[in-house]
Design a protein around this motif. Structure first.
Motif, PDB file in Angstrom:
ATOM      1  N   TRP A 309     -20.026  24.460  13.276  1.00  0.00           N
ATOM      2  CA  TRP A 309     -20.568  23.877  11.848  1.00  0.00           C
ATOM      3  C   TRP A 309     -20.155  24.420  10.818  1.00  0.00           C
ATOM      4  N   SER A 314     -19.596  19.216   3.848  1.00  0.00           N
ATOM      5  CA  SER A 314     -19.920  18.259   5.093  1.00  0.00           C
ATOM      6  C   SER A 314     -18.782  18.468   6.328  1.00  0.00           C
ATOM      7  N   ARG A 316     -17.541  19.926   9.730  1.00  0.00           N
ATOM      8  CA  ARG A 316     -17.823  20.081  11.003  1.00  0.00           C
ATOM      9  C   ARG A 316     -16.512  19.623  11.914  1.00  0.00           C
ATOM     10  N   THR A 340     -15.612  16.093  10.250  1.00  0.00           N
ATOM     11  CA  THR A 340     -15.956  15.599   9.374  1.00  0.00           C
ATOM     12  C   THR A 340     -15.861  16.313   8.172  1.00  0.00           C
ATOM     13  N   ASP A 432     -25.897   6.541  11.318  1.00  0.00           N
ATOM     14  CA  ASP A 432     -25.055   7.653  10.850  1.00  0.00           C
ATOM     15  C   ASP A 432     -24.482   8.117  12.225  1.00  0.00           C
ATOM     16  N   ILE A 434     -23.410  10.966  13.180  1.00  0.00           N
ATOM     17  CA  ILE A 434     -23.306  12.382  13.326  1.00  0.00           C
ATOM     18  C   ILE A 434     -23.700  12.681  14.763  1.00  0.00           C
ATOM     19  N   THR A 495     -31.133  13.101  13.285  1.00  0.00           N
ATOM     20  CA  THR A 495     -29.856  13.103  12.440  1.00  0.00           C
ATOM     21  C   THR A 495     -29.923  13.852  11.590  1.00  0.00           C
ATOM     22  N   GLN A 499     -27.689  17.065  10.594  1.00  0.00           N
ATOM     23  CA  GLN A 499     -26.888  17.192   9.284  1.00  0.00           C
ATOM     24  C   GLN A 499     -27.165  18.248   8.573  1.00  0.00           C
ATOM     25  N   GLN A 503     -23.802  20.075   8.834  1.00  0.00           N
ATOM     26  CA  GLN A 503     -22.808  19.823   7.819  1.00  0.00           C
ATOM     27  C   GLN A 503     -23.436  19.795   6.548  1.00  0.00           C
TER      28      GLN A 503
END
Length: 583
Positions: A309, A314, A316, A340, A432, A434, A495, A499, A503
């Motif tokens: 992380w 954002s 990752r 990402t 999403d 993720i 999510t 996130q 992120q």
């Protein structure tokens, strides 16, 4: 005389027409119920579409649904998309919640799905989360066998190539084709669904419009399952016209990029409908690849899947060891990875080699083996995808003819409400990416179709010529949708939490809090406390029953509890209204 053309058909006229149709269809359908059986079309031949047909096929064998279930798909072959692009051999994850219905079934085609997928992939075991300097935030273990899943009441994650997943479903469909329960229409653009017949005079069905010339399908269908993906034509045309409960994709408002798949909004109604079915940018890009490095190449922890992380933009990174059958069925191993990042300089670079170099440069200070994994991947095999999601989940269209009256000003010459249209998979809502649950969510929804349809396959009390109840069908698909919303809300809440943790944007308050407080506390918290908490969040995302560890003295536990509560607040039900007269 009844107005057969240009007016609403009388029930007697519709029944008379239907009698002639039934006499022809009964010669090919072994029915256990009297009357015209439910005819079903599936639009889309991906994971959600093929799974839907497979879960409904037993109802055809039982004589409850008309044979065959027609699946319309536009790719010319399974190995290529409609533009000729080869299907990807990138690794994808399927949670056991999507595969359990196939494992539990004694139907041959369902056993084929389970056996083929598991034999071409591997269950993940050791997983963990890290910081960019390599420190472990948490380690956990996922079950690697069905026995362990049952014993621990924990889902498993199967990793395999996307092409192997689709091939497993395709083999199962082929078995069903041999006995006449499923028919697959796959002939390039000739079988691309572009809409539905909007002037059909049948009370509870309509035909598909195919290809750019809009030719009609040979059969009319009572239930049409839209599984045609994120940019679903059927979703864009017929979804989002009601005041219905809808789940928002995001907790914050973000700028909507120009949607080239939807026409201009010319009225208040059109604007609301386009918002309901619209796509929203998630403000980051995903790069994915298969690295030829093996676990032995990576060192002592080469068999451990991990996510790292970041702290800004954002960023990752994640990698998963994938074992699969390659050439001559020889077992091969690759590292499936993704990154990402929100960086326009990288995404705007057209040259694959230079783009990979810029990715490496962005992650140059991150721990080993991230740089080695990315560098070993051929540049032209690195996929780039902008992360997008739908704003709302779209519910079933149970009053198709009313929607047509609302949108075109002209109601079809029919006494009923026309076909029932149901959305599943990415056509219902693209999520999403993720948590990488898109395939899982679509396949789970396909299984839930079976019960909703089976409960509707009873003689209609208002029409002795029907072997199903149109009103009951509509109630059941609405009930199925409500059940999917509960699952979807769990996923969206998880999510948001992941996130926020994985992120962050460094300049934001949450990003500073994450970097300076949350992660140091996480590293200090013993793993025997952290692992059950992360497992609980994972199970919550899959709508498993969850109980967080009751340790009020642990700051990390308190934060996770706060995060779930925060997501509950942001993802409460939203309402959108396309027409104040609709309910």
């Amino acid at each position: 005389m009844s107005a057969c053309f240009g007016g609403i058909l009388s029930h007697r006229t519709c029944y008379s027409t239907r009698r002639m149709i039934i006499s022809r269809r009964k010669t090919t359908t072994s029915s256990t119920s009297a009357g015209e059986l439910l005819r079903i079309a599936v639009v889309g031949g991906g994971a959600a579409g093929l799974s839907s047909a497979l879960h409904l096929a037993p109802l055809v064998s039982a004589g409850k649904v008309a044979a065959p279930i027609d699946v319309y798909d536009c790719p010319a072959t399974l190995q290529s998309d409609s533009d000729g692009t080869p299907k990807r051999d990138i690794g994808v994850g399927i949670w056991s919640t999507a595969l359990d219905p196939f494992f539990r079934s004694d139907r041959t085609s369902h056993q084929v799905v389970g056996q083929e997928m598991t034999s071409h992939g591997n269950w993940l075991g050791e997983v963990g989360y890290r910081t960019p300097n390599g420190a472990w935030l948490m380690k956990s273990h996922l079950p690697t066998s069905r026995e362990e899943m049952v014993a621990k009441n924990m889902p498993g994650l199967l990793f395999l190539r996307e092409i192997d997943m689709l091939m497993a479903l395709e083999k199962a469909v082929h078995w069903e084709q041999q006995i006449g329960t499923i028919r697959l229409h796959r002939d390039g653009n000739k079988t691309r669904t572009t809409g539905l017949q909007e002037d059909c005079n049948l009370p509870w069905s309509t035909r598909l419009r195919l290809d750019k010339d809009g030719r009609l399908s040979d059969r009319d269908y009572h239930l049409i399952i839209a599984a045609d993906g994120t940019h679903s034509i059927l979703r864009q045309k017929y979804g989002g016209h009601h005041r219905t409960r809808a789940v928002g994709a995001l907790s914050t408002t973000m700028e909507l990029p120009q949607d080239t798949h939807a026409g201009p909004a010319v009225t208040w109604h059109d604007s609301n409908q386009q918002h309901a079915v619209g796509i929203q940018d998630r403000n980051y890009t995903v790069f994915r690849g298969n690295s030829p490095l093996t676990g032995a190449d990576l060192g002592p922890e080469g068999s451990t899947s991990f996510q790292t992380w970041g702290v800004d933009r954002s960023m990752r990174f994640a990698t998963v060891p994938m074992h699969y059958r390659g050439v001559a069925m020889k077992e091969e191993e690759k590292q499936v990875w993704f990154v990402t990042i929100n960086d326009e300089e990288i995404t705007s670079e057209p040259d694959p080699i230079l783009r990979r170099d810029k990715i490496l440069d962005a992650f140059r200070d991150w721990h080993d083996p991230i740089g080695r994994i990315i560098e070993a991947t051929p540049p032209n095999e690195i996929l780039m995808t902008r992360a997008i999601a739908h704003r709302h989940a779209v519910g079933p269209v149970t009053d198709f003819n009313t929607v047509l009256k609302q949108t075109t000003g002209k109601r079809p010459p029919s006494a009923g409400e026309g076909a029932c249209l149901l959305f599943t998979g990415d056509a219902c809502m693209t999520i999403d990416p993720i948590l990488a649950q898109g395939f899982t969510f679509g396949m789970e929804g396909a299984y839930m179709l079976h019960d909703a349809v089976e409960k509707s396959c009873v003689p209609c009390p208002a029409d002795a010529l029907l072997g199903f109840d149109p009103s009951l069908l509509r109630d059941n698909v609405k009930g199925r949708h409500d059940g999917r919303l509960r699952r979807l809300i769990c996923l969206l809440q998880a999510t948001e939490l992941v996130q926020a943790l994985g992120q962050p944007n460094g300049g934001t308050l949450m990003g500073k809090l994450n970097t300076n407080i949350i992660r140091p506390l996480t590293r200090l918290t013993p793993n025997f406390i952290k692992a059950p908490i992360f497992d609980a969040v994972l199970k919550y995302a899959l709508n498993y029953s969850v109980s967080l560890p009751k340790d009020s003295h642990c700051p990390f536990t308190a934060f996770i509890t706060f995060g779930v509560a925060r997501c509950n607040m942001f993802h409460s039900f939203k309402f959108h209204s396309a027409n104040p007269l609709c309910s």
